[in-house]
Write a protein that holds these residues in place. Structure first.
Motif, PDB file in Angstrom:
ATOM      1  N   TYR A 115       0.823  -1.200   0.000  1.00  0.00           N
ATOM      2  CA  TYR A 115       0.000   0.000   0.000  1.00  0.00           C
ATOM      3  C   TYR A 115       0.859   1.252   0.000  1.00  0.00           C
ATOM      4  N   MET A 116       0.305   2.301  -0.583  1.00  0.00           N
ATOM      5  CA  MET A 116       0.904   3.624  -0.508  1.00  0.00           C
ATOM      6  C   MET A 116      -0.153   4.572   0.038  1.00  0.00           C
ATOM      7  N   LEU A 117       0.203   5.287   1.101  1.00  0.00           N
ATOM      8  CA  LEU A 117      -0.695   6.252   1.712  1.00  0.00           C
ATOM      9  C   LEU A 117      -0.123   7.652   1.577  1.00  0.00           C
ATOM     10  N   LYS A 118      -1.004   8.621   1.409  1.00  0.00           N
ATOM     11  CA  LYS A 118      -0.638  10.032   1.516  1.00  0.00           C
ATOM     12  C   LYS A 118      -1.290  10.527   2.797  1.00  0.00           C
ATOM     13  N   VAL A 119      -0.457  11.027   3.697  1.00  0.00           N
ATOM     14  CA  VAL A 119      -0.918  11.442   5.020  1.00  0.00           C
ATOM     15  C   VAL A 119      -0.553  12.908   5.244  1.00  0.00           C
ATOM     16  N   VAL A 120      -1.479  13.677   5.805  1.00  0.00           N
ATOM     17  CA  VAL A 120      -1.239  15.091   6.098  1.00  0.00           C
ATOM     18  C   VAL A 120      -1.451  15.324   7.587  1.00  0.00           C
ATOM     19  N   VAL A 121      -0.426  15.900   8.237  1.00  0.00           N
ATOM     20  CA  VAL A 121      -0.449  16.179   9.680  1.00  0.00           C
ATOM     21  C   VAL A 121       0.229  17.526   9.953  1.00  0.00           C
ATOM     22  N   PRO A 122       0.073  18.050  11.163  1.00  0.00           N
ATOM     23  CA  PRO A 122       0.695  19.346  11.465  1.00  0.00           C
ATOM     24  C   PRO A 122       2.223  19.348  11.447  1.00  0.00           C
ATOM     25  N   ASP A 123       2.848  18.308  11.998  1.00  0.00           N
ATOM     26  CA  ASP A 123       4.304  18.336  12.134  1.00  0.00           C
ATOM     27  C   ASP A 123       4.827  16.929  12.389  1.00  0.00           C
ATOM     28  N   MET A 124       6.139  16.822  12.571  1.00  0.00           N
ATOM     29  CA  MET A 124       6.779  15.520  12.751  1.00  0.00           C
ATOM     30  C   MET A 124       6.325  14.831  14.043  1.00  0.00           C
ATOM     31  N   ASP A 125       6.101  15.594  15.112  1.00  0.00           N
ATOM     32  CA  ASP A 125       5.614  14.978  16.358  1.00  0.00           C
ATOM     33  C   ASP A 125       4.264  14.300  16.139  1.00  0.00           C
ATOM     34  N   HIS A 126       3.364  14.988  15.441  1.00  0.00           N
ATOM     35  CA  HIS A 126       2.053  14.397  15.159  1.00  0.00           C
ATOM     36  C   HIS A 126       2.200  13.169  14.251  1.00  0.00           C
ATOM     37  N   TYR A 127       3.103  13.260  13.287  1.00  0.00           N
ATOM     38  CA  TYR A 127       3.319  12.120  12.403  1.00  0.00           C
ATOM     39  C   TYR A 127       3.820  10.916  13.197  1.00  0.00           C
ATOM     40  N   HIS A 128       4.772  11.159  14.068  1.00  0.00           N
ATOM     41  CA  HIS A 128       5.332  10.087  14.896  1.00  0.00           C
ATOM     42  C   HIS A 128       4.223   9.411  15.711  1.00  0.00           C
ATOM     43  N   GLN A 129       3.369  10.202  16.339  1.00  0.00           N
ATOM     44  CA  GLN A 129       2.262   9.657  17.124  1.00  0.00           C
ATOM     45  C   GLN A 129       1.267   8.901  16.239  1.00  0.00           C
ATOM     46  N   PHE A 130       0.965   9.460  15.065  1.00  0.00           N
ATOM     47  CA  PHE A 130       0.047   8.808  14.136  1.00  0.00           C
ATOM     48  C   PHE A 130       0.599   7.440  13.712  1.00  0.00           C
ATOM     49  N   LEU A 131       1.880   7.411  13.401  1.00  0.00           N
ATOM     50  CA  LEU A 131       2.517   6.173  12.974  1.00  0.00           C
ATOM     51  C   LEU A 131       2.496   5.120  14.085  1.00  0.00           C
ATOM     52  N   LEU A 132       2.924   5.522  15.287  1.00  0.00           N
ATOM     53  CA  LEU A 132       3.005   4.568  16.402  1.00  0.00           C
ATOM     54  C   LEU A 132       1.644   4.141  16.941  1.00  0.00           C
ATOM     55  N   ASN A 133       0.709   5.070  16.997  1.00  0.00           N
ATOM     56  CA  ASN A 133      -0.584   4.776  17.624  1.00  0.00           C
ATOM     57  C   ASN A 133      -1.648   4.266  16.661  1.00  0.00           C
ATOM     58  N   HIS A 134      -1.413   4.423  15.382  1.00  0.00           N
ATOM     59  CA  HIS A 134      -2.435   3.998  14.422  1.00  0.00           C
ATOM     60  C   HIS A 134      -1.901   3.002  13.389  1.00  0.00           C
ATOM     61  N   ILE A 135      -0.972   3.445  12.566  1.00  0.00           N
ATOM     62  CA  ILE A 135      -0.533   2.614  11.431  1.00  0.00           C
ATOM     63  C   ILE A 135       0.107   1.312  11.890  1.00  0.00           C
ATOM     64  N   THR A 136       1.067   1.381  12.801  1.00  0.00           N
ATOM     65  CA  THR A 136       1.774   0.158  13.204  1.00  0.00           C
ATOM     66  C   THR A 136       0.912  -0.766  14.063  1.00  0.00           C
ATOM     67  N   ARG A 137      -0.232  -0.303  14.502  1.00  0.00           N
ATOM     68  CA  ARG A 137      -1.143  -1.135  15.301  1.00  0.00           C
ATOM     69  C   ARG A 137      -2.180  -1.872  14.456  1.00  0.00           C
ATOM     70  N   ILE A 138      -2.194  -1.608  13.171  1.00  0.00           N
ATOM     71  CA  ILE A 138      -3.148  -2.295  12.293  1.00  0.00           C
ATOM     72  C   ILE A 138      -2.656  -3.730  12.103  1.00  0.00           C
ATOM     73  N   PRO A 139      -3.506  -4.715  12.395  1.00  0.00           N
ATOM     74  CA  PRO A 139      -3.095  -6.115  12.218  1.00  0.00           C
ATOM     75  C   PRO A 139      -2.647  -6.383  10.782  1.00  0.00           C
ATOM     76  N   GLY A 140      -1.495  -7.030  10.660  1.00  0.00           N
ATOM     77  CA  GLY A 140      -0.980  -7.398   9.350  1.00  0.00           C
ATOM     78  C   GLY A 140       0.088  -6.476   8.805  1.00  0.00           C
ATOM     79  N   VAL A 141       0.228  -5.278   9.380  1.00  0.00           N
ATOM     80  CA  VAL A 141       1.265  -4.365   8.891  1.00  0.00           C
ATOM     81  C   VAL A 141       2.615  -4.934   9.305  1.00  0.00           C
ATOM     82  N   SER A 142       3.462  -5.228   8.310  1.00  0.00           N
ATOM     83  CA  SER A 142       4.752  -5.841   8.614  1.00  0.00           C
ATOM     84  C   SER A 142       5.933  -4.929   8.311  1.00  0.00           C
ATOM     85  N   GLY A 143       5.683  -3.851   7.600  1.00  0.00           N
ATOM     86  CA  GLY A 143       6.759  -2.924   7.284  1.00  0.00           C
ATOM     87  C   GLY A 143       6.216  -1.570   6.904  1.00  0.00           C
ATOM     88  N   VAL A 144       6.940  -0.524   7.305  1.00  0.00           N
ATOM     89  CA  VAL A 144       6.525   0.847   7.012  1.00  0.00           C
ATOM     90  C   VAL A 144       7.754   1.627   6.551  1.00  0.00           C
TER      91      VAL A 144
END
Length: 165
Positions: A115-144
């Motif tokens: 998959y390829m996602l386009k994500v828009v967030v305020p800054d790197m801190d928000h991106y980091h939180q989005f990645l850790l709290n949402h994307i990497t928690r989706i079952p089956g995600v093996s690489g980002v």
């Protein structure tokens, strides 16, 4: 044949002119659109409604300026999945569809990702939180793999209608 085994929609030169105008400015009134394409308002409105009913015009949207709203970071994320099953893909797609940060999601080939996602967030801190709290928690995600947009060179929603007859 296109998706759902439906034949391609037939549009003529006038329909194409209407679509080109609406892609540039979806806020045109019917009167303004009719003047731009050289029709009277009634036939113009009938054509627009027919294009909507045919599913060619899916909806009209307002495009916002990310930066003026404080959404300064755009990331392109390549995501690998552990299993390539319809159920795994459907669950992933349902989950990312719920995240307002995700502007686009594509199932892709030709990369070392699924998959390829386009994500828009305020800054790197928000991106980091989005990645850790949402994307990497989706079952089956093996690489980002994340890439960050430095500058928008071309950002268009308009389709190339010159290919249509």
């Amino acid at each position: 044949m296109p998706e759902n085994n439906k034949p391609l929609a037939k549009i003529d030169r006038m329909d194409r002119k209407i679509l080109e105008c609406l892609q540039k400015d979806g806020s045109l009134t019917n009167q303004q659109l009719a003047e731009k394409v050289g029709l009277s308002p009634s036939p113009c409105l009938r054509r627009v409604r027919a294009l909507e009913e045919a599913g060619i015009i899916m909806h009209t949207a307002t495009i916002l300026d990310h930066k003026k709203l404080g959404l300064s970071l755009t990331a392109i994320i390549l995501i690998g999945m552990d299993r390539h099953t319809p159920e795994r893909f459907a669950a992933f797609e349902d989950t990312v569809s719920e995240f307002p940060e995700v502007q686009e999601c594509y199932l892709i080939t030709g990369q070392s990702a699924d998959y390829m996602l386009k994500v828009v967030v305020p800054d790197m801190d928000h991106y980091h939180q989005f990645l850790l709290n949402h994307i990497t928690r989706i079952p089956g995600v093996s690489g980002v793999h994340s890439s960050f947009v430095l500058r928008r060179v071309l950002d268009s929603t308009a389709l190339p209608l010159g290919y249509l007859s």
